[in-house]
Design an enzyme around this catalytic site. Sequence first.
Site, mmCIF file in Angstrom:
data_model
loop_
_atom_site.group_PDB
_atom_site.id
_atom_site.type_symbol
_atom_site.label_atom_id
_atom_site.label_comp_id
_atom_site.label_asym_id
_atom_site.label_seq_id
_atom_site.Cartn_x
_atom_site.Cartn_y
_atom_site.Cartn_z
ATOM 1 N N PRO A 157 5.729 -6.362 -0.276
ATOM 2 C CA PRO A 157 5.671 -4.872 -0.731
ATOM 3 C C PRO A 157 4.464 -4.406 -0.061
ATOM 4 O O PRO A 157 3.482 -5.055 0.162
ATOM 5 C CB PRO A 157 5.317 -5.077 -2.419
ATOM 6 C CG PRO A 157 5.226 -6.502 -2.712
ATOM 7 C CD PRO A 157 5.974 -7.404 -1.324
ATOM 8 N N SER A 196 1.071 -7.262 3.772
ATOM 9 C CA SER A 196 2.185 -6.972 4.651
ATOM 10 C C SER A 196 1.867 -6.265 5.823
ATOM 11 O O SER A 196 2.772 -6.444 6.691
ATOM 12 C CB SER A 196 2.799 -5.541 3.667
ATOM 13 O OG SER A 196 3.323 -4.660 4.191
ATOM 14 N N ALA A 204 -0.288 -6.898 8.261
ATOM 15 C CA ALA A 204 -0.579 -8.178 9.267
ATOM 16 C C ALA A 204 0.558 -8.902 9.438
ATOM 17 O O ALA A 204 0.938 -9.247 10.530
ATOM 18 C CB ALA A 204 -1.624 -9.194 8.595
ATOM 19 N N ASP A 211 -6.593 -11.546 6.673
ATOM 20 C CA ASP A 211 -5.101 -11.506 6.603
ATOM 21 C C ASP A 211 -4.507 -11.716 7.854
ATOM 22 O O ASP A 211 -3.613 -12.563 7.909
ATOM 23 C CB ASP A 211 -4.928 -9.877 6.420
ATOM 24 C CG ASP A 211 -4.837 -9.332 4.920
ATOM 25 O OD1 ASP A 211 -5.708 -10.180 4.228
ATOM 26 O OD2 ASP A 211 -4.402 -8.369 4.554
HETATM 27 O O1 PMV Z 1 -5.332 -5.957 0.302
HETATM 28 P P1 PMV Z 1 -5.232 -6.969 1.230
HETATM 29 O O2 PMV Z 1 -4.016 -7.940 1.068
HETATM 30 O O3 PMV Z 1 -5.230 -6.262 2.582
HETATM 31 O O4 PMV Z 1 -6.693 -7.905 1.054
HETATM 32 C C1 PMV Z 1 -7.773 -7.348 1.558
HETATM 33 C C2 PMV Z 1 -8.942 -8.317 1.471
HETATM 34 C C3 PMV Z 1 -10.306 -7.652 1.360
HETATM 35 O O5 PMV Z 1 -11.263 -8.804 1.218
HETATM 36 C C4 PMV Z 1 -10.293 -6.830 -0.012
HETATM 37 C C5 PMV Z 1 -10.611 -6.872 2.630
HETATM 38 C C6 PMV Z 1 -10.718 -7.792 3.798
HETATM 39 O O6 PMV Z 1 -10.641 -7.239 5.126
HETATM 40 O O7 PMV Z 1 -11.038 -8.834 4.064
#
Ligand code: PMV
Length: 323
Positions: free
Chosen positions: A98, A105, A107, A149
């Site tokens: 999702p 998603s 990455a 990510d």
């Molecule tokens: O929301 P996601 O799955 O892209 O995870 C982001 C993780 C954070 O620590 C909030 C941002 C980052 O760049 O590490």
Amino acid sequence: MTPPPIAAGSAPGKIILFGEHAVVYGHPAIAVPLSQVRAQARVVASSSCTVAAIDIRHQVAVASAPDDDPFALIIRLVCAELGQPLPPWRIEVRSDIPIASGLGSGAAISAALARAVLAAFSASLPPSRLSELVYEVEKLHHGTPSGIDNTVVVYEQPVWFVRGQAPQAFGVGARLPIVVADTGVPSPTRVAVADVRHGWQADPSHYEALFERIAACSRQARRAIEAGDLRTLGVLMNENQALLTEIDVSSPELARLVRCARQAGALGAKLSGGGRGGNMIALVAPERVASVVAALETCARRVIQTELLPHASGTDSDPGQSS
Ligand code: PMV
């Protein structure tokens, strides 16, 4: 008739077990791949270079797409890296990860596209370089991404991640069943990260103290994972969730799923990723998995079961070294 594929590539989703947000400020975090959901790309012969994102009905001509088109950017980066002109290929990508829900998603889609194109050129890149290319695209999605990510999605193994350093592998001392539940509320990471930055700018010492406590959770969690101590790990997850709530990245929907998981017997539960919506993760003792899944299925948009399997540190390829 669609021509047969020349090559294909894929990449998994990911979950962050500990340390999101604090990781942007240089603190450690722990992330693991979520291979139950994947992005899949394939290359077919065509008259020009295009990318088609099938699920969102988005198609771009790579040569003329704007600079901020993430699909075109990854193809340009890979071709430039190989010193190749844009090839006459249609590159199709599909994903069951999702969007905007903390599962990596963006990455995974970039990594799958890059892998398909590399395979079609019969080329490969070391994971550290592929991760750097995907990071360039992550900047479009997130603004100031930590790089966690792209790292976990490219290396496809659990990582101990500190911004700007090579990722480290670590051992897993016992089977760790994890249940992932989706609030169904999309939440762009960029917004949550920007809001945390505003909070940090307004009150740096308060935020630094909270980030330091999140970092302490990550450090203790690594030891608990290595020791296979599920009970301690669950307590640390709950503590990390309380700290994420204090920096205001939880939401009523996330809090509801966290409560539901804990009431059904999870050892600990927290949001995963940017927060404000997206997914929650719960650590569950093996004998409780069925009841936690059943409870979450009544209140979540989607429930995914995954687990970390025990292995000694270094028995897997080291993320810093693997190919
Ligand atoms: O929301 P996601 O799955 O892209 O995870 C982001 C993780 C954070 O620590 C909030 C941002 C980052 O760049 O590490």
